[in-house]
Design a protein around this motif. Structure first.
Motif, PDB file in Angstrom:
ATOM      1  N   ALA A  35       0.826  -1.213   0.000  1.00 34.11           N
ATOM      2  CA  ALA A  35       0.000   0.000   0.000  1.00 34.11           C
ATOM      3  C   ALA A  35       0.858   1.259   0.000  1.00 34.11           C
ATOM      4  CB  ALA A  35      -0.931  -0.005   1.205  1.00 34.11           C
ATOM      5  N   GLY A  36       2.021   1.209   0.647  1.00 34.24           N
ATOM      6  CA  GLY A  36       2.915   2.370   0.665  1.00 34.24           C
ATOM      7  C   GLY A  36       3.441   2.700  -0.724  1.00 34.24           C
ATOM      8  N   ALA A  37       3.819   1.682  -1.489  1.00 35.41           N
ATOM      9  CA  ALA A  37       4.293   1.901  -2.859  1.00 35.41           C
ATOM     10  C   ALA A  37       3.150   2.374  -3.756  1.00 35.41           C
ATOM     11  CB  ALA A  37       4.914   0.621  -3.417  1.00 35.41           C
ATOM     12  N   THR A  38       1.977   1.765  -3.570  1.00 37.29           N
ATOM     13  CA  THR A  38       0.788   2.158  -4.338  1.00 37.29           C
ATOM     14  C   THR A  38       0.449   3.622  -4.072  1.00 37.29           C
ATOM     15  OG1 THR A  38      -0.058  -0.107  -4.202  1.00 37.29           O
ATOM     16  CG2 THR A  38      -1.654   1.614  -4.734  1.00 37.29           C
ATOM     17  N   SER A  39       0.439   4.005  -2.805  1.00 36.43           N
ATOM     18  CA  SER A  39       0.117   5.386  -2.424  1.00 36.43           C
ATOM     19  C   SER A  39       1.186   6.364  -2.876  1.00 36.43           C
ATOM     20  CB  SER A  39      -0.055   5.484  -0.909  1.00 36.43           C
ATOM     21  OG  SER A  39      -1.118   4.674  -0.481  1.00 36.43           O
ATOM     22  N   ALA A  45       1.999  11.016  -9.002  1.00 36.24           N
ATOM     23  CA  ALA A  45       1.273  11.258 -10.260  1.00 36.24           C
ATOM     24  C   ALA A  45       0.411  12.504 -10.145  1.00 36.24           C
ATOM     25  CB  ALA A  45       0.420  10.037 -10.627  1.00 36.24           C
ATOM     26  N   GLY A  46      -0.286  12.672  -9.018  1.00 35.66           N
ATOM     27  CA  GLY A  46      -1.090  13.876  -8.813  1.00 35.66           C
ATOM     28  C   GLY A  46      -0.225  15.125  -8.722  1.00 35.66           C
ATOM     29  N   GLY A  47       0.881  15.034  -8.009  1.00 34.48           N
ATOM     30  CA  GLY A  47       1.776  16.184  -7.878  1.00 34.48           C
ATOM     31  C   GLY A  47       2.333  16.640  -9.215  1.00 34.48           C
ATOM     32  N   TYR A  48       2.773  15.692 -10.014  1.00 36.49           N
ATOM     33  CA  TYR A  48       3.296  16.051 -11.337  1.00 36.49           C
ATOM     34  C   TYR A  48       2.193  16.559 -12.261  1.00 36.49           C
ATOM     35  CZ  TYR A  48       7.920  14.148 -10.319  1.00 36.49           C
ATOM     36  OH  TYR A  48       9.166  13.909  -9.785  1.00 36.49           O
ATOM     37  N   ALA A  49       0.989  15.998 -12.143  1.00 40.02           N
ATOM     38  CA  ALA A  49      -0.130  16.495 -12.960  1.00 40.02           C
ATOM     39  C   ALA A  49      -0.402  17.962 -12.638  1.00 40.02           C
ATOM     40  CB  ALA A  49      -1.380  15.649 -12.722  1.00 40.02           C
ATOM     41  N   ALA A  50      -0.420  18.298 -11.341  1.00 40.28           N
ATOM     42  CA  ALA A  50      -0.619  19.691 -10.936  1.00 40.28           C
ATOM     43  C   ALA A  50       0.510  20.556 -11.463  1.00 40.28           C
ATOM     44  CB  ALA A  50      -0.695  19.787  -9.410  1.00 40.28           C
ATOM     45  N   TYR A  65      -3.751  13.987   1.184  1.00 39.24           N
ATOM     46  CA  TYR A  65      -4.342  13.059   0.216  1.00 39.24           C
ATOM     47  C   TYR A  65      -4.940  11.879   0.952  1.00 39.24           C
ATOM     48  CZ  TYR A  65      -0.250   9.833   0.162  1.00 39.24           C
ATOM     49  OH  TYR A  65       0.742   8.937   0.481  1.00 39.24           O
ATOM     50  N   LYS A  66      -5.928  11.294   0.295  1.00 46.40           N
ATOM     51  CA  LYS A  66      -6.604  10.120   0.833  1.00 46.40           C
ATOM     52  C   LYS A  66      -6.706   9.107  -0.286  1.00 46.40           C
ATOM     53  CE  LYS A  66     -10.974   8.503   2.819  1.00 46.40           C
ATOM     54  NZ  LYS A  66     -10.717   7.157   2.370  1.00 46.40           N
ATOM     55  N   GLN A 114      -8.081  11.162  -3.688  1.00 44.39           N
ATOM     56  CA  GLN A 114      -8.122  12.595  -3.995  1.00 44.39           C
ATOM     57  C   GLN A 114      -6.986  13.265  -3.239  1.00 44.39           C
ATOM     58  OE1 GLN A 114     -11.927  14.645  -4.443  1.00 44.39           O
ATOM     59  NE2 GLN A 114     -11.188  16.114  -2.922  1.00 44.39           N
ATOM     60  N   GLN A 115      -6.496  14.348  -3.805  1.00 40.87           N
ATOM     61  CA  GLN A 115      -5.324  15.012  -3.268  1.00 40.87           C
ATOM     62  C   GLN A 115      -5.484  16.523  -3.386  1.00 40.87           C
ATOM     63  OE1 GLN A 115      -2.135  14.771  -6.115  1.00 40.87           O
ATOM     64  NE2 GLN A 115      -0.672  14.299  -4.495  1.00 40.87           N
ATOM     65  N   THR A 116      -4.965  17.237  -2.387  1.00 40.59           N
ATOM     66  CA  THR A 116      -4.884  18.695  -2.443  1.00 40.59           C
ATOM     67  C   THR A 116      -3.416  19.075  -2.393  1.00 40.59           C
ATOM     68  OG1 THR A 116      -6.977  18.888  -1.249  1.00 40.59           O
ATOM     69  CG2 THR A 116      -5.609  20.862  -1.357  1.00 40.59           C
ATOM     70  N   LEU A 117      -3.024  19.967  -3.294  1.00 38.94           N
ATOM     71  CA  LEU A 117      -1.636  20.414  -3.372  1.00 38.94           C
ATOM     72  C   LEU A 117      -1.587  21.930  -3.257  1.00 38.94           C
ATOM     73  CD1 LEU A 117      -1.865  18.232  -6.241  1.00 38.94           C
ATOM     74  CD2 LEU A 117       0.257  17.875  -5.015  1.00 38.94           C
ATOM     75  N   ILE A 118      -0.447  22.450  -2.839  1.00 32.84           N
ATOM     76  CA  ILE A 118      -0.246  23.887  -2.758  1.00 32.84           C
ATOM     77  C   ILE A 118       0.866  24.295  -3.721  1.00 32.84           C
ATOM     78  CG2 ILE A 118       1.368  23.768  -0.807  1.00 32.84           C
ATOM     79  CD1 ILE A 118       0.020  26.390   0.193  1.00 32.84           C
ATOM     80  N   ARG A 119       0.618  25.379  -4.404  1.00 32.09           N
ATOM     81  CA  ARG A 119       1.628  25.945  -5.296  1.00 32.09           C
ATOM     82  C   ARG A 119       2.491  26.898  -4.487  1.00 32.09           C
ATOM     83  NH1 ARG A 119      -0.287  29.410 -10.295  1.00 32.09           N
ATOM     84  NH2 ARG A 119       0.069  31.163  -8.917  1.00 32.09           N
ATOM     85  N   LEU A 120       3.788  26.734  -4.589  1.00 28.59           N
ATOM     86  CA  LEU A 120       4.739  27.589  -3.896  1.00 28.59           C
ATOM     87  C   LEU A 120       5.633  28.304  -4.896  1.00 28.59           C
ATOM     88  CD1 LEU A 120       5.960  25.043  -1.194  1.00 28.59           C
ATOM     89  CD2 LEU A 120       4.298  26.875  -0.871  1.00 28.59           C
ATOM     90  N   ASP A 121       6.080  29.494  -4.535  1.00 26.49           N
ATOM     91  CA  ASP A 121       7.087  30.181  -5.328  1.00 26.49           C
ATOM     92  C   ASP A 121       8.432  29.564  -5.002  1.00 26.49           C
ATOM     93  OD1 ASP A 121       5.250  31.927  -6.482  1.00 26.49           O
ATOM     94  OD2 ASP A 121       5.439  33.347  -4.817  1.00 26.49           O
ATOM     95  N   ARG A 122       9.228  29.301  -6.041  1.00 23.89           N
ATOM     96  CA  ARG A 122      10.578  28.788  -5.806  1.00 23.89           C
ATOM     97  C   ARG A 122      11.430  29.900  -5.206  1.00 23.89           C
ATOM     98  NH1 ARG A 122      11.529  26.019 -11.197  1.00 23.89           N
ATOM     99  NH2 ARG A 122      10.342  24.160 -10.842  1.00 23.89           N
TER     100      ARG A 122
END
Length: 125
Positions: A35-39, A45-50, A65-66, A114-122
């Motif tokens: 489950a850890g590898a699956t998660s 994948a979600g992070g890169y999509a964002a 994320y859940k 589902q996942q929530t991500l935050i956009r940060l300035d580098r």
């Protein structure tokens, strides 16, 4: 991702696929993908999509994320698909799907989330 042996297999605006081949190092005691590898690949994948929808000077972090595990993850590999549902100025929400894939191409859903991500300035270098 490289430590797990995962790789990006598809990139499009707002959508990324990551593949993880079956190996003893990413399975649990019954031979299913852990489950850890699956998660982990779902989260990435979600992070890169964002990230595909962010400006060049932005970075991304997962806020939460859940993941629901739907079935034991089996197959020659698993494939995580991250899809942006809404990309906002600060927060982005993504759908996460993971499939067990056999050599003949048969795909079985093994996780959904589902996942929530935050956009940060580098930071300036």
């Amino acid at each position: 991702m490289s430590h797990l042996g995962a790789r990006i297999s598809h990139i499009a605006p707002g959508r990324v696929h990551i593949v993880l081949p079956a190996r003893p190092e990413v399975t649990q005691q019954n031979g299913f993908f852990h489950a850890g590898a699956t998660s982990a690949i779902a989260d990435s994948a979600g992070g890169y999509a964002a990230y595909t929808l962010f400006p060049e000077d932005a970075d991304v972090l997962t806020v939460e994320y859940k993941v629901n595990l739907l079935a034991p993850a089996t197959g020659d590999h698993i494939e995580a698909v991250g899809t942006v549902i809404r990309s906002g100025r600060t927060l982005t929400v993504c759908q996460l799907e993971v499939f067990g894939v056999q050599g003949d191409g048969e795909r079985k859903p093994v996780a959904h989330g589902q996942q929530t991500l935050i956009r940060l300035d580098r930071p300036a270098e």
